[in-house]
Write an enzyme that holds these catalytic residues in place. Structure first.
Site, PDB file in Angstrom:
ATOM      1  N   LYS A 110      -8.346 -12.280  60.667  1.00  0.00           N
ATOM      2  CA  LYS A 110      -7.766 -11.080  60.057  1.00  0.00           C
ATOM      3  C   LYS A 110      -6.283 -11.336  59.909  1.00  0.00           C
ATOM      4  O   LYS A 110      -5.711 -12.155  60.646  1.00  0.00           O
ATOM      5  CB  LYS A 110      -7.985  -9.859  60.952  1.00  0.00           C
TER       6      LYS A 110
HETATM    7  P1  NAD Z   1      -8.361   1.816  51.691  1.00  0.00           P
HETATM    8  O1  NAD Z   1      -6.934   1.589  51.936  1.00  0.00           O
HETATM    9  O2  NAD Z   1      -8.954   1.542  50.362  1.00  0.00           O
HETATM   10  O3  NAD Z   1      -8.750   3.359  52.037  1.00  0.00           O
HETATM   11  C1  NAD Z   1      -8.473   3.964  53.257  1.00  0.00           C
HETATM   12  C2  NAD Z   1      -8.769   5.447  53.149  1.00  0.00           C
HETATM   13  O4  NAD Z   1      -8.584   6.058  54.429  1.00  0.00           O
HETATM   14  C3  NAD Z   1      -7.837   6.201  52.182  1.00  0.00           C
HETATM   15  O5  NAD Z   1      -8.593   7.192  51.524  1.00  0.00           O
HETATM   16  C4  NAD Z   1      -6.836   6.858  53.130  1.00  0.00           C
HETATM   17  O6  NAD Z   1      -6.266   8.026  52.590  1.00  0.00           O
HETATM   18  C5  NAD Z   1      -7.728   7.172  54.301  1.00  0.00           C
HETATM   19  N1  NAD Z   1      -6.981   7.335  55.548  1.00  0.00           N
HETATM   20  C6  NAD Z   1      -5.947   6.592  55.990  1.00  0.00           C
HETATM   21  N2  NAD Z   1      -5.503   7.082  57.148  1.00  0.00           N
HETATM   22  C7  NAD Z   1      -6.270   8.157  57.446  1.00  0.00           C
HETATM   23  C8  NAD Z   1      -6.293   9.087  58.502  1.00  0.00           C
HETATM   24  N3  NAD Z   1      -5.408   9.028  59.497  1.00  0.00           N
HETATM   25  N4  NAD Z   1      -7.248  10.046  58.482  1.00  0.00           N
HETATM   26  C9  NAD Z   1      -8.118  10.120  57.470  1.00  0.00           C
HETATM   27  N5  NAD Z   1      -8.129   9.286  56.434  1.00  0.00           N
HETATM   28  C10 NAD Z   1      -7.224   8.316  56.420  1.00  0.00           C
HETATM   29  O7  NAD Z   1      -9.116   1.011  52.856  1.00  0.00           O
HETATM   30  P2  NAD Z   1     -10.618   0.489  52.863  1.00  0.00           P
HETATM   31  O8  NAD Z   1     -10.625  -0.894  52.336  1.00  0.00           O
HETATM   32  O9  NAD Z   1     -11.507   1.521  52.290  1.00  0.00           O
HETATM   33  O10 NAD Z   1     -10.859   0.355  54.434  1.00  0.00           O
HETATM   34  C11 NAD Z   1     -11.225   1.474  55.236  1.00  0.00           C
HETATM   35  C12 NAD Z   1     -11.807   0.953  56.552  1.00  0.00           C
HETATM   36  O11 NAD Z   1     -12.947   0.138  56.275  1.00  0.00           O
HETATM   37  C13 NAD Z   1     -10.871   0.076  57.389  1.00  0.00           C
HETATM   38  O12 NAD Z   1     -11.196   0.287  58.758  1.00  0.00           O
HETATM   39  C14 NAD Z   1     -11.278  -1.329  57.000  1.00  0.00           C
HETATM   40  O13 NAD Z   1     -10.964  -2.291  57.998  1.00  0.00           O
HETATM   41  C15 NAD Z   1     -12.779  -1.144  56.861  1.00  0.00           C
HETATM   42  N6  NAD Z   1     -13.454  -2.146  56.026  1.00  0.00           N
HETATM   43  C16 NAD Z   1     -13.057  -2.413  54.750  1.00  0.00           C
HETATM   44  C17 NAD Z   1     -13.765  -3.337  53.983  1.00  0.00           C
HETATM   45  C18 NAD Z   1     -13.430  -3.617  52.546  1.00  0.00           C
HETATM   46  O14 NAD Z   1     -14.170  -4.382  51.918  1.00  0.00           O
HETATM   47  N7  NAD Z   1     -12.387  -3.036  51.979  1.00  0.00           N
HETATM   48  C19 NAD Z   1     -14.857  -4.025  54.550  1.00  0.00           C
HETATM   49  C20 NAD Z   1     -15.244  -3.715  55.849  1.00  0.00           C
HETATM   50  C21 NAD Z   1     -14.546  -2.766  56.578  1.00  0.00           C
END
Ligand code: NAD
Length: 419
Positions: A110
Site C-alpha cells: 500500500k
Molecule cells: P473514494 O475516495 O472514491 O470515496 C470515499 C467516499 O467516502 C467518498 O464518498 C467520501 O465522501 C466518503 N467519506 C470520506 N470520509 C468519510 C467519513 N468520515 N464518513 C463518511 N463518509 C466518508 O474512495 P474509494 O476508492 O471508494 O474507497 C473507499 C474505501 O474502500 C477505502 O477504505 C478503500 O481502502 C476501500 N477500497 C477501495 C478499493 C478501490 O478499488 N477503490 C478497493 C478495495 C477497497
C-alpha cells in the site's frame, strides 16, 4: 485517516490482533507469525512540489511492501491529510491476506501521500503524483510492485504514474500500475470492479442465507468509487437502497433511492439536500433500520458504541477496516453476519489482476469475460470461506484469515528461508 480507533488502538495494532487471532486458531508456527508482523520493506519519501503560487511545499509519502512470498506486491495509493505510516502498514498487510484469500498470485502493498487533494489544483496534484511516482520507482515495476487507485486517487492519477515510470524506462510500461485509462492499457470493468465484486458477494450471501436480493433494504456509507458503484449495481439488480452518505452526510428513503438520479444530484449539491430523500447524518445511517449495511467510506466507522446500535442483519465491508476489532466482536455476539473486507472488497484487486495479465500479454478481454471471471473467483472464494466457517464453527473474518494464512504460510514454507 484517523490512525487510531476510538479505543486508542492504531490500525496496525488492530491488524496485528487479527493476525494473532487467526494464527492462534490454526496453530501457525511462530516464525511465520513473526515474519508477518513486520513488513518486508518500508519506503518513506519526501515529495517537493512547486505550487501554483510559485512557493515550494514538501509532502510526505510512503510505499510499504508487506509480503512478496506469493508474487509481486499489489496495493492501492491513497491521498489523505490524516494518512500515517501505521495506516499504510495495516492496509498493506490486509492486501497480503486479501490476495491469498481470493488466491491471486500477489503479495501485499500500500502507499500514499499525506495531502488534502481538495485543497490542491489539478496541476499541483499532477506534479505531486509524478514526483511521488519517481521517488517510489525504485520499488515498483510490473514484476515487483504494482500500485492501483484507493481513496482520492483515480484513473487519471494512475495514468500519470504509468507515464512517469515509462518516461524513466524509455518505453511504455503499462503493467506498472492498474486502474489506468483504457487507452493506455486499462481494462474494461476496473472502475466499477470493487462495487461489482460487492454485488457478487451479496449474491452469494443471499444464496447461503436463502434470501432474495430484491427483498433486501440496503444502507451504504460512502459515495465514492466503491460505495457509488456498489449502490448503483445493487439497485440495478433489484435491491432497495434505503440510504447513502458521503463525508458530509447522506440521504434516506424507505421506498428506495434512484441511484443514478442521486448521482446526478450529487454533481450539483450535497447528498443531504437531495429533494427526494430525507437528510441523515453518517451516525444515523450506520444505525438505521435496514437488512444490509455496506460501510464503503473509510476505516474505524463502526465503533463499539455504533456496533451496539447496528440494526442490520448483515454487514458487508466495502471499505478496509471499517469496524474496529471491538465492534466486530460486538456484532458477532449480537448475531450480525459480517462479510469481512479481505473477502468482500476483493473485486478491485481481482480486476486489477486481470488488467495486469492483459497488459503483460498485450491482449485485451471484453467486459463479459471480465465479469464472468470476476464472479467465478469471488464466488469460489466466498464458498471456501463459508465452508471453513461452518467446519470450524468460526465467524467469516476468522475463516477468511484461516484460508488466507493457510495459503500464505504454505508458500512461505515452500520457499524456505534465505540464506
Ligand atoms: P473514494 O475516495 O472514491 O470515496 C470515499 C467516499 O467516502 C467518498 O464518498 C467520501 O465522501 C466518503 N467519506 C470520506 N470520509 C468519510 C467519513 N468520515 N464518513 C463518511 N463518509 C466518508 O474512495 P474509494 O476508492 O471508494 O474507497 C473507499 C474505501 O474502500 C477505502 O477504505 C478503500 O481502502 C476501500 N477500497 C477501495 C478499493 C478501490 O478499488 N477503490 C478497493 C478495495 C477497497
Amino acid at each position: 485517516m484517523t490512525s487510531s480507533s476510538p479505543s486508542g488502538s492504531s490500525l496496525w495494532a488492530e491488524a496485528l490482533a487479527q493476525l494473532e487471532r487467526g494464527a492462534e486458531r490454526m496453530g501457525l508456527e511462530r516464525w511465520i507469525v513473526e515474519r508477518l508482523r513486520k513488513p518486508k520493506r518500508i519506503l518513506q519519501v519526501s515529495i517537493p512540489v512547486r505550487m501554483d503560487d510559485g512557493s515550494l511545499r514538501v509532502f510526505d509519502g510512503y510505499r510499504v511492501q508487506h509480503n512478496l512470498d506469493r508474487g509481486p506486491a499489489k496495493g492501492g495509493i491513497r491521498y489523505h491529510p490524516d494518512l500515517s505510516l501505521d495506516d499504510v502498514r495495516a492496509l498493506a498487510f490486509w492486501m497480503t491476506i486479501k490476495c491469498a484469500v481470493v488466491n491471486l498470485p500477489f503479495g501485499g502493498a500500500k502507499g500514499g501521500v499525506v495531502c488534502d487533494p481538495k485543497n490542491l489544483s489539478e496541476g499541483e496534484i499532477e506534479r505531486l503524483t509524478r514526483r511521488y511516482a519517481a521517488e517510489i520507482s525504485i520499488l515498483i515495476g510490473p514484476d515487483k510492485d504494482i500500485p492501483a487507485p484507493d481513496m482520492n486517487t483515480n484513473e487519471k492519477i494512475m495514468g500519470w504514474i504509468m507515464d512517469t515510470y515509462s518516461v524513466q524506462a524509455g518505453h511504455s510500461v503499462p503493467g506498472v500500475v492498474t486502474g489506468k485509462p483504457l487507452e493506455i492499457g486499462g481494462t474494461v470493468g476496473r472502475r466499477e470492479a470493487t462495487g461489482r465484486g460487492l454485488y457478487y458477494i451479496v449474491e452469494e450471501l443471499c444464496r447461503v442465507k436463502k434470501r432474495e436480493l430484491k427483498n433486501l433494504r440496503i444502507a451504504v456509507q460512502g459515495f465514492g468509487n466503491v460505495g457509488a458503484n456498489a449502490a448503483r449495481i445493487l439497485h440495478e439488480a433489484g435491491a432497495r437502497i434505503v440510504a447513502i452518505s458521503d463525508a458530509e452526510g447522506g440521504t434516506a428513503r424507505a421506498e428506495g433511492l434512484d441511484v443514478d438520479d442521486l448521482r446526478r444530484h450529487a454533481e450539483t449539491g450535497p447528498l443531504a439536500g437531495y429533494p427526494k430523500g430525507r437528510g441523515v447524518t453518517n451516525a444515523q445511517l450506520l444505525e438505521m433500520d435496514c437488512d444490509l449495511l455496506i460501510p464503503a467510506a473509510m476505516e474505524n466507522q463502526i465503533t463499539a458504541a455504533v456496533a451496539r446500535k447496528v440494526r442490520a442483519e448483515f454487514v458487508v465491508e466495502g471499505a478496509n477496516g471499517p469496524a474496529t476489532n471491538e465492534a466486530d466482536e460486538i456484532l458477532r455476539s449480537r448475531g450480525v453476519t459480517v462479510v469481512p473486507d479481505i473477502l468482500a472488497n476483493a473485486g478491485g484487486v481481482t480486476v486489477s489482476y486481470f488488467e495486469w495479465v492483459q497488459d503483460l500479454q498485450a491482449f485485451f478481454w471484453d467486459e463479459q469475460e471480465v465479469r464472468q471471471r470476476l464472479r467465478a473467483i469471488l464466488a469460489r472464494a466466498f464458498q471456501e470461506v463459508w465452508r471453513v466457517a461452518g467446519e470450524q464453527k468460526v465467524d467469516l473474518r476468522l475463516a477468511a484469515f484461516l484460508v488466507g494464512l493457510g495459503r500464505l504460510s504454505l508458500a512461505m514454507k515452500q520457499r524456505g528461508l534465505f540464506p
